[in-house]
Enzyme design. Structure first.
Site, PDB file in Angstrom:
ATOM      1  N   ASP A 106      45.383 -22.249  -7.270  1.00 17.14           N
ATOM      2  CA  ASP A 106      46.322 -21.129  -7.200  1.00 17.14           C
ATOM      3  C   ASP A 106      46.705 -20.654  -8.607  1.00 17.14           C
ATOM      4  O   ASP A 106      46.744 -21.455  -9.548  1.00 17.14           O
ATOM      5  CB  ASP A 106      47.570 -21.578  -6.421  1.00 17.14           C
ATOM      6  CG  ASP A 106      48.396 -20.403  -5.934  1.00 17.14           C
ATOM      7  OD1 ASP A 106      47.931 -19.252  -6.044  1.00 17.14           O
ATOM      8  OD2 ASP A 106      49.517 -20.633  -5.446  1.00 17.14           O
TER       9      ASP A 106
ATOM     10  N   HIS B  21      40.280 -14.390 -11.356  1.00 11.20           N
ATOM     11  CA  HIS B  21      39.334 -15.095 -10.482  1.00 11.20           C
ATOM     12  C   HIS B  21      38.074 -15.485 -11.261  1.00 11.20           C
ATOM     13  O   HIS B  21      37.527 -16.570 -11.069  1.00 11.20           O
ATOM     14  CB  HIS B  21      38.976 -14.236  -9.271  1.00 11.20           C
ATOM     15  CG  HIS B  21      40.144 -13.949  -8.369  1.00 11.20           C
ATOM     16  ND1 HIS B  21      41.028 -14.935  -7.973  1.00 11.20           N
ATOM     17  CD2 HIS B  21      40.579 -12.800  -7.780  1.00 11.20           C
ATOM     18  CE1 HIS B  21      41.952 -14.400  -7.187  1.00 11.20           C
ATOM     19  NE2 HIS B  21      41.705 -13.109  -7.063  1.00 11.20           N
TER      20      HIS B  21
ATOM     21  N   LEU C 274      27.957 -36.352  -6.338  1.00  9.50           N
ATOM     22  CA  LEU C 274      29.213 -35.733  -5.887  1.00  9.50           C
ATOM     23  C   LEU C 274      29.010 -34.876  -4.642  1.00  9.50           C
ATOM     24  O   LEU C 274      28.074 -34.085  -4.564  1.00  9.50           O
ATOM     25  CB  LEU C 274      29.755 -34.846  -7.014  1.00  9.50           C
ATOM     26  CG  LEU C 274      31.029 -34.055  -6.696  1.00  9.50           C
ATOM     27  CD1 LEU C 274      32.234 -34.999  -6.656  1.00  9.50           C
ATOM     28  CD2 LEU C 274      31.260 -32.950  -7.730  1.00  9.50           C
TER      29      LEU C 274
HETATM   30  C1  FPP Z   1      44.495 -18.165  -5.560  1.00 12.89           C
HETATM   31  O1  FPP Z   1      45.076 -17.512  -6.665  1.00 12.89           O
HETATM   32  C2  FPP Z   1      43.036 -18.168  -5.715  1.00 12.89           C
HETATM   33  C3  FPP Z   1      42.154 -17.639  -4.825  1.00 12.89           C
HETATM   34  C4  FPP Z   1      42.586 -16.960  -3.585  1.00 12.89           C
HETATM   35  C5  FPP Z   1      40.694 -17.640  -5.073  1.00 12.89           C
HETATM   36  C6  FPP Z   1      40.107 -18.846  -5.746  1.00 12.89           C
HETATM   37  C7  FPP Z   1      38.773 -18.460  -6.275  1.00 12.89           C
HETATM   38  C8  FPP Z   1      38.220 -18.900  -7.433  1.00 12.89           C
HETATM   39  C9  FPP Z   1      38.850 -19.915  -8.277  1.00 12.89           C
HETATM   40  C10 FPP Z   1      36.923 -18.342  -7.957  1.00 12.89           C
HETATM   41  C11 FPP Z   1      35.718 -18.466  -7.096  1.00 12.89           C
HETATM   42  C12 FPP Z   1      35.495 -19.819  -6.520  1.00 12.89           C
HETATM   43  C13 FPP Z   1      34.362 -20.557  -6.641  1.00 12.89           C
HETATM   44  C14 FPP Z   1      34.267 -21.828  -5.900  1.00 12.89           C
HETATM   45  C15 FPP Z   1      33.230 -20.182  -7.492  1.00 12.89           C
HETATM   46  P1  FPP Z   1      45.923 -16.168  -6.431  1.00 12.89           P
HETATM   47  O2  FPP Z   1      44.985 -15.031  -6.543  1.00 12.89           O
HETATM   48  O3  FPP Z   1      46.647 -16.243  -5.138  1.00 12.89           O
HETATM   49  O4  FPP Z   1      46.908 -16.222  -7.655  1.00 12.89           O
HETATM   50  P2  FPP Z   1      48.423 -15.675  -7.687  1.00 12.89           P
HETATM   51  O5  FPP Z   1      49.214 -16.517  -6.710  1.00 12.89           O
HETATM   52  O6  FPP Z   1      48.825 -15.932  -9.105  1.00 12.89           O
HETATM   53  O7  FPP Z   1      48.375 -14.226  -7.331  1.00 12.89           O
END
Ligand code: FPP
Length: 247
Positions: free
Chosen positions: A25, A42, A136
């Site tokens: 997050d 992201h 893994l």
């Molecule tokens: C939450 O942060 C994150 C996500 C919904 C997406 C996670 C995706 C990645 C880390 C990249 C792609 C993944 C892989 C496995 C290659 P948020 O967007 O809700 O952050 P915020 O709460 O600060 O808005």
């Protein structure tokens, strides 16, 4: 605990299972604080994924489950959803060779019905190519929701009852686990959530029944192998009783 620079491939069953699940997050806030679009967070988050996957086996992690896209994330703006799907495609295409070389077994949990067919076939191909790897277990949750997982498991069991293969009262906890997307995987020992939020957000609801939770204020794009090591050290201090009394 040392952080190794590259993936190590432990021989099968030489290490006890250690399943780490991560709610990654804070990508949006990371980007916002730099005046960048959310998608930039992201992208940086995907770099953090690469580093953590590399370091995990050296920290004793045998199973690593990453929450990449929840069944509720479709509510985000279309361009963000499509950027996240693009990052997943890119990750599979660009990392598969290296993951396979390093003995990583890659699999995906979640409902694939709503995903683009090309992404679904990339996922299936990655699973097929890495399924016998001894290192893994990397599990990526895509269009995953804990409640939806329990519902699809209940439906699968109900179908067996309707087909006369099972009786309703024969269902055990282990049986139900076997119908979940995570069938065959150990339950998470520890769930890490980054960015200071302290909630489960419909992640592995059934599977987390006895998991330890570690929360860190670090935003996911800033999460490093050193931070993973710190989180695991915190986990090591916990006394897990599973409902029993201390020995
Ligand atoms: C939450 O942060 C994150 C996500 C919904 C997406 C996670 C995706 C990645 C880390 C990249 C792609 C993944 C892989 C496995 C290659 P948020 O967007 O809700 O952050 P915020 O709460 O600060 O808005």
């Amino acid at each position: 605990m040392t952080v190794k620079a590259s993936l190590s491939v432990p021989p099968p069953s030489s290490v006890p299972p250690l399943h780490v699940a991560i709610i990654m997050d804070g990508n949006g806030r990371w980007a916002k604080s730099r005046g960048l679009p959310r998608v930039a967070g992201h992208k940086k988050g995907a770099d953090a994924v690469r580093a953590v996957v590399e370091a995990a086996p050296g920290l004793g992690v045998t199973h690593l489950t990453l929450f990449a896209f929840s069944s509720e994330n479709w509510r985000r703006p279309e361009e963000e959803v499509s950027a996240l799907m693009g990052l997943l495609r890119l990750y599979i295409r660009s990392e598969l060779g290296r993951l396979a070389e390093n003995g990583v077994r890659l699999s995906f949990i979640g409902d694939r019905a709503r995903l683009d067919p090309d992404l679904v076939s990339l996922m299936a191909d990655a699973e097929q190519k890495t399924r016998n790897n001894p290192g893994l277990n990397l599990i990526i949750a895509v269009n995953y929701g804990g409640r939806a997982d329990i519902v699809q498991a209940a439906r699968a069991f109900a179908a067996q009852v309707a087909g006369g293969q099972r009786t309703a009262d024969s269902l055990t906890e282990d049986d139900l686990s076997g119908f979940l997307f995570t069938a065959g995987l150990p339950d998470p020992d520890v769930v890490i959530r980054t960015s200071g939020e302290q909630r489960i957000s419909n992640f592995l609801l059934w599977q987390c029944g006895y998991s330890e939770f570690v929360f860190t204020d670090t935003l996911w794009p800033d999460f490093t192998p050193q931070e993973l090591s710190r989180c695991l050290s915190q986990f090591q201090t916990r006394e897990r009783r599973f409902g029993a009394v201390p020995a």
